[in-house]
Design an enzyme around this catalytic site. Structure first.
Site, PDB file in Angstrom:
ATOM      1  N   SER A 142       0.927  -1.120  -0.052  1.00  0.00           N
ATOM      2  CA  SER A 142      -0.023   0.224  -0.040  1.00  0.00           C
ATOM      3  C   SER A 142       0.943   1.070  -0.130  1.00  0.00           C
ATOM      4  O   SER A 142       2.156   1.188   0.321  1.00  0.00           O
ATOM      5  CB  SER A 142      -0.969  -0.059   1.397  1.00  0.00           C
ATOM      6  OG  SER A 142      -1.526   1.334   1.400  1.00  0.00           O
ATOM      7  N   TYR A 155      -1.739  -0.381  10.876  1.00  0.00           N
ATOM      8  CA  TYR A 155      -1.791  -0.745   9.223  1.00  0.00           C
ATOM      9  C   TYR A 155      -0.682  -0.390   8.778  1.00  0.00           C
ATOM     10  O   TYR A 155      -0.104  -1.220   7.864  1.00  0.00           O
ATOM     11  CB  TYR A 155      -3.286  -0.089   8.736  1.00  0.00           C
ATOM     12  CG  TYR A 155      -3.355  -0.520   7.439  1.00  0.00           C
ATOM     13  CD1 TYR A 155      -3.596  -1.789   6.848  1.00  0.00           C
ATOM     14  CD2 TYR A 155      -3.070   0.494   6.275  1.00  0.00           C
ATOM     15  CE1 TYR A 155      -3.751  -1.989   5.563  1.00  0.00           C
ATOM     16  CE2 TYR A 155      -3.301   0.497   5.008  1.00  0.00           C
ATOM     17  CZ  TYR A 155      -3.721  -0.977   4.597  1.00  0.00           C
ATOM     18  OH  TYR A 155      -3.647  -1.449   3.267  1.00  0.00           O
TER      19      TYR A 155
END
Length: 244
Positions: A142, A155
């Site tokens: 990501s 995250y």
């Protein structure tokens, strides 16, 4: 083996979002795709649709947090098609919250799926690829692996870890292609795993500018189709209008 046609490609988290889009794109280009996820009803529907479109697909229930399950998934791919050319470690969760909220179960879920799931995919696929003399590991990270946002620290940490693991794997094996695909805001169900009401509202605003999962699928296909001596080490794909 260069190109995509005829390659056996296993994809985790294939029941929706990027995983589903990658399955459709790679099968359309002639790959034999093996799809894993917990939602087998969606997998069955996807496999049927790929078959109806002339592609080749198989599916198996998969929980990436269990090493034995991932090993069985890889073994299934080999039993169906005789080899494994590419594994796409795509499964991921993103339950965001401030650290002070102490949502430790959610922290552990992200660690288990986003980090251990990738490691389990590597552990299952690497011996197969070594025995074959080569292969490709594609890890979906990501843009969160390149920066940190408040309430996304765990995250982001998991996605930073994916980058580090991938680079280490690349350096350790000169006959293995290792690719990290880092999506920016992409249309998917990922944001739905956040339980914090305030963060959900922030995410809805943050995700107003997004690209379709098919854009990430094309990036994955680009990495796969390169010749065997070309390693696309990382691709960052984000909305053109996004500052993040």
């Amino acid at each position: 083996m260069s190109g995509i046609e005829g390659k056996v490609i296993a994809i985790t988290g294939a029941s929706s979002g990027i995983g589903e889009a990658a399955a459709r794109e790679l099968a359309r280009r002639g790959a034999k795709v093996v799809l894993g996820a917990r939602r087998t009803d969606r997998l069955e529907k996807l496999v049927a649709e790929i078959g109806a479109a002339g592609g080749t697909a198989r599916q198996r229930a998969l929980d990436v947090t269990r090493l034995d399950d991932v090993q069985a998934f890889v073994d299934f791919a080999r039993s169906e098609f005789g080899r494994l050319d590419v594994i796409v470690n795509n499964a991921g969760v993103m339950p965001l919250s401030p650290l002070a909220a102490l949502k430790i179960d959610e922290w552990n879920a992200m660690i288990d799926v986003n980090i251990r799931g990738v490691l389990h995919g590597i552990a299952a696929a690497l011996p197969v690829m070594q025995a074959q003399g080569g292969g490709q590991v594609i890890n979906v990270a990501s843009t969160a692996g390149h920066r940190v946002w408040p309430s996304a620290s765990v995250y982001c940490a998991t996605k930073h870890a994916v980058l580090a693991i991938s680079e280490g794997l690349r350096q350790e094996h000169d006959n293995l292609r290792v690719t990290v695909v880092s999506p920016g805001v992409t249309t998917s169900e990922l944001a739905g795993t956040t339980s914090d009401a305030d963060i959900k509202a922030w995410l809805e605003d943050f995700r107003q500018v997004a690209i379709p999962a098919e854009a990430i699928a094309r990036a994955i296909a680009y990495a796969v189709e390169q010749p065997d001596d070309v390693d696309v080490s990382e691709v960052i794909v984000r909305p053109a209008a996004s500052a993040n």
